[in-house]
Motif scaffolding. Sequence first.
Motif, PDB file in Angstrom:
ATOM      1  N   GLU A 113       0.794  -1.293  -0.003  1.00 53.25           N
ATOM      2  CA  GLU A 113      -0.068   0.407   0.201  1.00 53.25           C
ATOM      3  C   GLU A 113       1.409   1.358   0.088  1.00 53.25           C
ATOM      4  OE1 GLU A 113      -3.355  -0.187   2.667  1.00 53.25           O
ATOM      5  OE2 GLU A 113      -3.689  -2.065   2.521  1.00 53.25           O
ATOM      6  N   GLY A 114       1.774   1.342  -0.773  1.00 48.46           N
ATOM      7  CA  GLY A 114       2.800   2.252  -1.532  1.00 48.46           C
ATOM      8  C   GLY A 114       4.473   2.484  -0.464  1.00 48.46           C
ATOM      9  N   ILE A 115       3.733   1.623   0.666  1.00 47.41           N
ATOM     10  CA  ILE A 115       5.470   2.041   1.637  1.00 47.41           C
ATOM     11  C   ILE A 115       6.332   0.304   1.683  1.00 47.41           C
ATOM     12  CG2 ILE A 115       5.831   1.467   3.771  1.00 47.41           C
ATOM     13  CD1 ILE A 115       2.621   2.295   4.861  1.00 47.41           C
ATOM     14  N   PRO A 116       7.612   1.257   1.107  1.00 53.08           N
ATOM     15  CA  PRO A 116       8.627   0.023   1.054  1.00 53.08           C
ATOM     16  C   PRO A 116       8.440  -1.163   1.960  1.00 53.08           C
ATOM     17  CG  PRO A 116       9.521   2.495   0.770  1.00 53.08           C
ATOM     18  CD  PRO A 116       8.150   2.544   1.380  1.00 53.08           C
ATOM     19  N   VAL A 117       9.077  -2.507   1.016  1.00 52.28           N
ATOM     20  CA  VAL A 117       8.948  -3.577   2.457  1.00 52.28           C
ATOM     21  C   VAL A 117      10.300  -3.629   2.046  1.00 52.28           C
ATOM     22  CG1 VAL A 117       8.755  -6.083   2.792  1.00 52.28           C
ATOM     23  CG2 VAL A 117       6.643  -3.721   1.929  1.00 52.28           C
ATOM     24  N   LEU A 118      11.438  -3.406   3.379  1.00 49.29           N
ATOM     25  CA  LEU A 118      12.583  -4.052   2.719  1.00 49.29           C
ATOM     26  C   LEU A 118      12.787  -5.434   2.621  1.00 49.29           C
ATOM     27  CD1 LEU A 118      13.989  -1.719   5.389  1.00 49.29           C
ATOM     28  CD2 LEU A 118      14.080  -1.529   3.289  1.00 49.29           C
ATOM     29  N   ASN A 119      13.745  -6.185   2.047  1.00 48.86           N
ATOM     30  CA  ASN A 119      14.380  -7.473   2.071  1.00 48.86           C
ATOM     31  C   ASN A 119      14.656  -8.138   2.969  1.00 48.86           C
ATOM     32  OD1 ASN A 119      16.506  -9.718   1.111  1.00 48.86           O
ATOM     33  ND2 ASN A 119      15.650  -8.568  -1.051  1.00 48.86           N
ATOM     34  N   TYR A 120      13.786  -9.129   3.320  1.00 47.42           N
ATOM     35  CA  TYR A 120      14.851 -10.184   4.945  1.00 47.42           C
ATOM     36  C   TYR A 120      15.273 -10.052   4.752  1.00 47.42           C
ATOM     37  CZ  TYR A 120      13.584 -14.042   8.248  1.00 47.42           C
ATOM     38  OH  TYR A 120      12.971 -14.765   9.026  1.00 47.42           O
ATOM     39  N   ASP A 121      15.869 -11.153   3.860  1.00 46.76           N
ATOM     40  CA  ASP A 121      17.473 -11.577   3.544  1.00 46.76           C
ATOM     41  C   ASP A 121      18.889 -10.200   4.273  1.00 46.76           C
ATOM     42  OD1 ASP A 121      17.076 -14.167   3.799  1.00 46.76           O
ATOM     43  OD2 ASP A 121      16.303 -13.889   1.792  1.00 46.76           O
ATOM     44  N   ALA A 122      18.395  -8.930   3.730  1.00 51.47           N
ATOM     45  CA  ALA A 122      19.160  -7.693   3.351  1.00 51.47           C
ATOM     46  C   ALA A 122      19.367  -6.831   4.994  1.00 51.47           C
ATOM     47  CB  ALA A 122      18.873  -6.995   2.584  1.00 51.47           C
ATOM     48  N   VAL A 123      18.197  -8.029   5.449  1.00 50.00           N
ATOM     49  CA  VAL A 123      18.493  -6.828   7.329  1.00 50.00           C
ATOM     50  C   VAL A 123      18.450  -8.017   8.569  1.00 50.00           C
ATOM     51  CG1 VAL A 123      16.721  -4.563   6.011  1.00 50.00           C
ATOM     52  CG2 VAL A 123      15.542  -7.038   7.119  1.00 50.00           C
ATOM     53  N   LEU A 124      18.544  -9.097   7.825  1.00 52.13           N
ATOM     54  CA  LEU A 124      18.374  -9.796   9.024  1.00 52.13           C
ATOM     55  C   LEU A 124      19.782 -10.636   9.951  1.00 52.13           C
ATOM     56  CD1 LEU A 124      16.122 -11.993   9.716  1.00 52.13           C
ATOM     57  CD2 LEU A 124      17.139 -13.203   8.959  1.00 52.13           C
ATOM     58  N   HIS A 125      20.029 -10.232  11.191  1.00 54.38           N
ATOM     59  CA  HIS A 125      20.614  -9.987  11.493  1.00 54.38           C
ATOM     60  C   HIS A 125      21.411 -11.708  11.817  1.00 54.38           C
ATOM     61  CE1 HIS A 125      24.564 -11.035  14.777  1.00 54.38           C
ATOM     62  NE2 HIS A 125      22.861 -11.623  15.384  1.00 54.38           N
ATOM     63  N   GLY A 126      20.340 -12.806  11.717  1.00 53.28           N
ATOM     64  CA  GLY A 126      20.263 -13.722  11.825  1.00 53.28           C
ATOM     65  C   GLY A 126      18.970 -14.567  12.613  1.00 53.28           C
ATOM     66  N   GLU A 127      18.549 -16.118  12.295  1.00 50.43           N
ATOM     67  CA  GLU A 127      17.586 -16.309  13.129  1.00 50.43           C
ATOM     68  C   GLU A 127      17.779 -16.994  14.317  1.00 50.43           C
ATOM     69  OE1 GLU A 127      15.402 -18.658   9.870  1.00 50.43           O
ATOM     70  OE2 GLU A 127      15.093 -15.932   9.121  1.00 50.43           O
ATOM     71  N   VAL A 128      17.340 -17.375  15.491  1.00 43.81           N
ATOM     72  CA  VAL A 128      17.639 -18.133  16.626  1.00 43.81           C
ATOM     73  C   VAL A 128      16.673 -19.740  16.023  1.00 43.81           C
ATOM     74  CG1 VAL A 128      17.873 -18.563  19.243  1.00 43.81           C
ATOM     75  CG2 VAL A 128      17.836 -16.740  18.775  1.00 43.81           C
ATOM     76  N   THR A 129      17.625 -20.519  16.042  1.00 45.84           N
ATOM     77  CA  THR A 129      15.982 -21.778  15.444  1.00 45.84           C
ATOM     78  C   THR A 129      16.140 -22.701  16.271  1.00 45.84           C
ATOM     79  OG1 THR A 129      18.849 -23.600  14.743  1.00 45.84           O
ATOM     80  CG2 THR A 129      17.529 -21.372  13.155  1.00 45.84           C
ATOM     81  N   LYS A 130      15.362 -23.806  16.326  1.00 46.50           N
ATOM     82  CA  LYS A 130      14.767 -24.488  17.100  1.00 46.50           C
ATOM     83  C   LYS A 130      14.404 -23.842  18.682  1.00 46.50           C
ATOM     84  CE  LYS A 130      15.369 -28.473  13.945  1.00 46.50           C
ATOM     85  NZ  LYS A 130      15.722 -29.313  13.777  1.00 46.50           N
ATOM     86  N   PRO A 131      14.273 -22.557  18.629  1.00 46.18           N
ATOM     87  CA  PRO A 131      13.972 -22.268  19.910  1.00 46.18           C
ATOM     88  C   PRO A 131      13.024 -22.363  21.081  1.00 46.18           C
ATOM     89  CG  PRO A 131      13.059 -20.225  18.702  1.00 46.18           C
ATOM     90  CD  PRO A 131      13.184 -21.731  17.870  1.00 46.18           C
TER      91      PRO A 131
END
Lengths: 152, 659
Positions: B374-392
Amino acid sequence: MPFFILMAVLSSLFIGCSGGVKKEIPPVDISKLSENQPEVHGTLVEDKDIVLNNPLNQDWVSSGKNIYELKCLACHRLNEERLVGPGWAGVTKTRKPAWIINMITNVDVMLETDEEAQKLLEQCLVRMPNQNISAEESRHILEFMFHNDGQK
Amino acid sequence: MKSIIFKSIIGGSMLALFLLSACKPKGMQTAVQGDAALKAYVAPGQYDEFYNFVSGGFSGQMSVYGLPSGRLFRVIPVFSVDPEKGWGYSEETKPMLNTSHGFVPWDDLHHPALSTTDGIHDGKWAFGNANNTPRIARIDLTTFRTNEIIEIPNSGGNHSSPFITENTEYVVAGTRFSVPMDGKTDVPIESYKENFKGTVSFISVNKDNGRMNIAFQILLPGVNFDLARAGKAKSHGWFFFSCYNSEQANTLLEVNASQKDKDFVMAVNWKKAEEYIAAGKGVKKAVRYAHNVFDESTHTATSEIKTEVLVLDPKDLPGMVYFMPCPKSPHGCDTDPTGEYIVGSGKLAAVIPVFSFTKILAAIDQKNFETEYEGIPVLNYDAVLHGEVTKPGLGPLHTEFDDNGYAYTSFFVSSEIVKWKISDLTVVDRVPTYYSIGHLCVPGGPTKKPWGKYVIAYNKITKDRYLPTGPELAQSAQLYSIEGDKMKLLLDFPTIGEPHYAEAIPAELIKPKSVKIFKLEDNKHPYAALGEKQARVERKGNEVHVYMSSIRSHFVPDNIEGIRMGDQVYFHVTNLEQDWDVPHGFAIKGASNSELLIMPGETQTLLWKPDRIGVFPMYCTDFCSALHQEMQGYIRVSPAASNQPLTFSTGGKKDKPAQ
């Protein structure tokens, strides 16, 4: 077993270094509780600390009367009648000036230590409240009491 | 325990487990070990280390506990009337609960937030949100009383609030429900996508007196805003909001708002918003909202209806708002003490995404956008990610931080707190909670300077934990030590209402500033009786004003005659005490509102409308001295046509106050 020793060493190191940060929380100092508070406690005075006026300081009499009407009248009448506390008529003839000032500004201490104050509590059964009256204001009240007892 | 949890993560379908019910942890009854009791024990006469400000949830109030003892000190009335203290019943406090809907005597307080200076708790104010009829309250921490309440227009369900910026420049309020606005309000609910809009509001806070003002609102797509956190340190000037229902569903949201793999965390550059406002880009919109302020010198609140709010539309104002994809139905959205990391919590996701502020700025700089919403930019997920805590764990909700680079995330479904390291995203410890934990709190956890030491779990369910009390059991919190490398359960303590969020602050930051009395000399209440000499009764038409004083152990006056049926009697009671912790109460038989509880040096007013002829007792409700039971009196009510003159006395005529 070596594993447990290692763990113990590691955890003590951990606690050791985080201890430096925790110390930034000042310990709770109970005696500081009353600092910076509007509640006023004077220091106990002796009769030699009080200079009496003759004739009375009329400004003090008038100031004392105002304080009386705001903070004292609810419990003390100016005649001899006891309401919640004793009536003030004759109080300057039966009590020493320092005793009166101390009752006004240090009532908790007086109720703990002074026999006459304790006798009054037995009669009245209500602890006199600390009404946050300063040393200077208490002197004005004393002047008003002399005035109430007919002194000029 | 650990292996059981991991098996369920691998074996179970995430959504199915979430919808089923939360896991009740096993072995919690014996979870307390060793010196736990000693660490939570505060001996008689000793003080706690921390104040814990806990939301009262659907009670509408805020409660104050000591830590580590878990002792309840006070329930502060905020959004709900409280007969114990006359809150919302006395004439002085009724305006505090005024809204554009009129008098609203209840709300749902979810999140306390303590004011900060330079990102560190300063002990000045606590803020709280009203989730139902959108409002923000400010509590003064010198008096522990609610001093201001501001309603939020263009809003429905004020959930993502009242989070605050580094120097308490702003308190935010994000709408949970998007609503139709701009006068187009009577529309079909089915036209949600077309007509419903969201807003986030930035409320400025005067740094000297705390006075609030809605500085601006940002108009946003019709999603649901859930929680928020201000940026801090390097990310100061930004604000982050979690949002769900990017599907823009309006029915059966548990299915219809779980369609997409990712919703959003919204990043708002509020310094940019300030620039746009300075450049005159805001649009003033007509609205109606109440702004209520309590004045500590007159002891009286006033309510004002305001009619205008400044709105910014990001579609026309680039560089102010960005979306970041966040898996899946994000709930918590928490900024770490350095301000670099923003932790999302997809409550239906199997990972905890951690965003990097540095990478967010780089992605914006490079226009690395996945798409537009709706007219608002959505940043690229991988570009802004420090990382994911997996299976927390299952159902991550909220994250708080300690002073050593660790994060603590609550898991609603698997009922546990999981400790993980921010730098490398590894899980290092987990403890069970009892159970279905929602929020959690580390003292100073949302600030730049967490004090660490404890983490407290605020749980939704306590089945089998305490003595039963009918169908509903005690609400509960649990205190854990985080001083060692392993979290250790120290204490359970019951709480009021729903203990939603909480913050904790060292006692030393509040205790020395606590007000003990209100000075009589400073009492500017227009109906105060400053000294018994001023006590009196006055008639103005059918209004009778009683200027009444109270002190151990009597009222002046304590006998009043000449009240007539049809009169409205205002009892303005001034407590003449100047002694800490000596309130006086005031109650009349048959009064249809409440009692009063008047603090030393304060004046409060009870409106009484007699409903029958007779003599009515009144008395002091707060045990004040050995002669408390004698602190009483009578009020005589005569027929409307009676000639009984208005008289009043205490101790009879001859005992009139001395002249």
